[in-house]
Structures are given as structure tokens and as C-alpha cells.
Design an enzyme around this catalytic site. Structure first.
Site, PDB file in Angstrom:
ATOM      1  N   HIS A   3       0.839  -1.193   0.000  1.00  0.00           N
ATOM      2  CA  HIS A   3       0.000   0.000   0.000  1.00  0.00           C
ATOM      3  C   HIS A   3       0.876   1.246   0.000  1.00  0.00           C
ATOM      4  O   HIS A   3       2.094   1.157   0.194  1.00  0.00           O
ATOM      5  CB  HIS A   3      -0.932   0.006   1.226  1.00  0.00           C
ATOM      6  CG  HIS A   3      -0.219  -0.052   2.528  1.00  0.00           C
ATOM      7  ND1 HIS A   3      -0.213  -1.173   3.328  1.00  0.00           N
ATOM      8  CD2 HIS A   3       0.537   0.856   3.177  1.00  0.00           C
ATOM      9  CE1 HIS A   3       0.505  -0.949   4.400  1.00  0.00           C
ATOM     10  NE2 HIS A   3       0.985   0.285   4.337  1.00  0.00           N
TER      11      HIS A   3
HETATM   12  P1  TYD Z   1      -2.076  -4.042   7.478  1.00  0.00           P
HETATM   13  O1  TYD Z   1      -2.179  -2.610   7.059  1.00  0.00           O
HETATM   14  O2  TYD Z   1      -2.572  -5.084   6.547  1.00  0.00           O
HETATM   15  O3  TYD Z   1      -0.543  -4.354   7.833  1.00  0.00           O
HETATM   16  P2  TYD Z   1       0.696  -4.174   6.849  1.00  0.00           P
HETATM   17  O4  TYD Z   1       0.182  -3.480   5.637  1.00  0.00           O
HETATM   18  O5  TYD Z   1       1.675  -3.313   7.594  1.00  0.00           O
HETATM   19  O6  TYD Z   1       1.230  -5.512   6.518  1.00  0.00           O
HETATM   20  O7  TYD Z   1      -2.764  -4.160   8.883  1.00  0.00           O
HETATM   21  C1  TYD Z   1      -3.295  -5.378   9.339  1.00  0.00           C
HETATM   22  C2  TYD Z   1      -4.463  -5.078  10.272  1.00  0.00           C
HETATM   23  O8  TYD Z   1      -4.012  -4.406  11.450  1.00  0.00           O
HETATM   24  C3  TYD Z   1      -5.505  -4.191   9.624  1.00  0.00           C
HETATM   25  O9  TYD Z   1      -6.766  -4.727   9.940  1.00  0.00           O
HETATM   26  C4  TYD Z   1      -5.355  -2.864  10.303  1.00  0.00           C
HETATM   27  C5  TYD Z   1      -4.754  -3.216  11.643  1.00  0.00           C
HETATM   28  N1  TYD Z   1      -3.853  -2.172  12.141  1.00  0.00           N
HETATM   29  C6  TYD Z   1      -4.229  -1.419  13.246  1.00  0.00           C
HETATM   30  O10 TYD Z   1      -5.344  -1.588  13.802  1.00  0.00           O
HETATM   31  N2  TYD Z   1      -3.381  -0.481  13.733  1.00  0.00           N
HETATM   32  C7  TYD Z   1      -2.167  -0.241  13.149  1.00  0.00           C
HETATM   33  O11 TYD Z   1      -1.399   0.639  13.618  1.00  0.00           O
HETATM   34  C8  TYD Z   1      -1.778  -1.007  12.002  1.00  0.00           C
HETATM   35  C9  TYD Z   1      -0.463  -0.786  11.317  1.00  0.00           C
HETATM   36  C10 TYD Z   1      -2.652  -1.973  11.541  1.00  0.00           C
END
Ligand code: TYD
Length: 155
Positions: A55
Site C-alpha cells: 500500500h
Molecule cells: P495491514 O495494514 O494489513 O498491515 P501491513 O500493511 O503493515 O502488513 O494491517 C493489518 C491489520 O491491522 C488491519 O486490519 C489494520 C490493523 N492495524 C491497526 O489496527 N493499527 C495499526 O497501527 C496497524 C499498522 C494496523
């Protein structure tokens, strides 16, 4: 639009205080990282082959650190893509707004620490690569890029 927006991503070398008891690294907001730290999160127990990220952000700035182990951060400015290998806890990769990123090739027992400039907000995420590319082409981050270029020159 800046030519090579990807160069707004910077490796930061944090201070290391080393003595016979081991190493200590510290990070202060607006000093070692170019923003106020509003959130910290970390990725760990990442299974072999897993891909994290995938992303870009509208406004969020981040610094990613391999606290333990190693992984690669693939960064993409909408035109150019490159891979940054992180494997030491005194290096951080600064990623400004408007850069697509993927974290890949996690070693076993690796820990990715992320310092972020904003609380979690799903509305700040762009999870569609084609939408991201369109926003880059339309100059969505032009003003932000100028501010970032200015402040990282002082790091
Ligand atoms: P995601 O954005 O998919 O993680 P990454 O892209 O870093 O691999 O996040 C996974 C889940 O965690 C998503 O449902 C959102 C949640 N999340 C939070 O609640 N707080 C946060 O600070 C982050 C980074 C993710």
C-alpha cells in the site's frame, strides 16, 4: 513533479553508543526522524514467504527498522522501484507520503519496528496500485514532496 521521487526515501543511520556492555541506539522525534512519532508498531512471527505492506499512504510518514533479523523493503514511487535490505537495528528507512511499499523476505525471528507520524487511520491508505499510480501522475504529492525534500536535506 520531482524526477526520482524515490530518492525522498532515505536510509537514516541512528546513533550507536557502544561499550563493553553492548550497544545502545536511541531515536528522538524531529531530530533523528523528520516527524513527531505518534504511533509505534512492529511485525514479528512473520511466516516464511509472507508479504506485508502492499500500500501507499496519503499523508503518513514512517521509518522502518529491522530491530532483529533482516527483510527487504520494496519501494515504488509510481515510476521507479527499488529494494532496500535492512539487517541492522541502527539503520532506519524513512518513507514519505506517496510511496508504495512491500516488505518481503523476512528472515526467521525478524522484527520490523515502524515509527509512524500519525495514529492508525484506514482512510490514509491507498491499497490499489493503479489508483496510486494515477495519483502520482496527477501530481497528488507535488506539494508534500517539496516539503519532504526540504526537511530531509536537514537530516
Ligand atoms: P495491514 O495494514 O494489513 O498491515 P501491513 O500493511 O503493515 O502488513 O494491517 C493489518 C491489520 O491491522 C488491519 O486490519 C489494520 C490493523 N492495524 C491497526 O489496527 N493499527 C495499526 O497501527 C496497524 C499498522 C494496523
Amino acid at each position: 513533479m520531482l524526477a526520482d521521487r524515490i530518492n525522498l526515501c532515505k536510509i537514516i543511520n541512528f546513533p550507536v553508543v557502544a561499550d563493553y556492555r553492548g550497544n545502545l541506539t536511541f531515536i528522538e522525534e524531529n531530530r533523528h526522524v523528520p516527524f513527531e512519532i505518534k504511533r509505534v508498531y512492529y511485525l514479528y512471527d512473520v511466516p516464511t514467504g509472507a508479504v506485508r505492506g502492499g500500500h501507499a499512504h496519503i499523508n503518513l510518514e514512517q521509518v522502518i527498522i529491522a530491530l532483529s533479523g533482516s527483510f527487504e523493503v520494496v519501494i515504488d514511487d509510481g515510476y521507479k522501484r527499488k529494494s532496500v535490505f535492512l539487517n541492522r537495528p541502527h539503520y532506519g528507512l524513512y518513507i514519505p507520503p506517496g510511496i508504495w511499499r512491500e516488505l518481503v523476505n523476512f528472515s526467521s525471528n525478524s522484527v520490523a519496528l515502524v515509527l509512524a507520524s500519525m495514529p492508525y487511520d484506514e482512510k490514509d491508505y491507498i491499497r490499489d496500485y493503479e489508483k496510486f499510480r494515477k495519483m502520482v501522475r496527477e501530481g497528488f504529492w507535488d506539494e508534500s514532496d517539496k516539503r519532504v525534500a526540504e526537511k530531509i536535506s536537514r537530516l
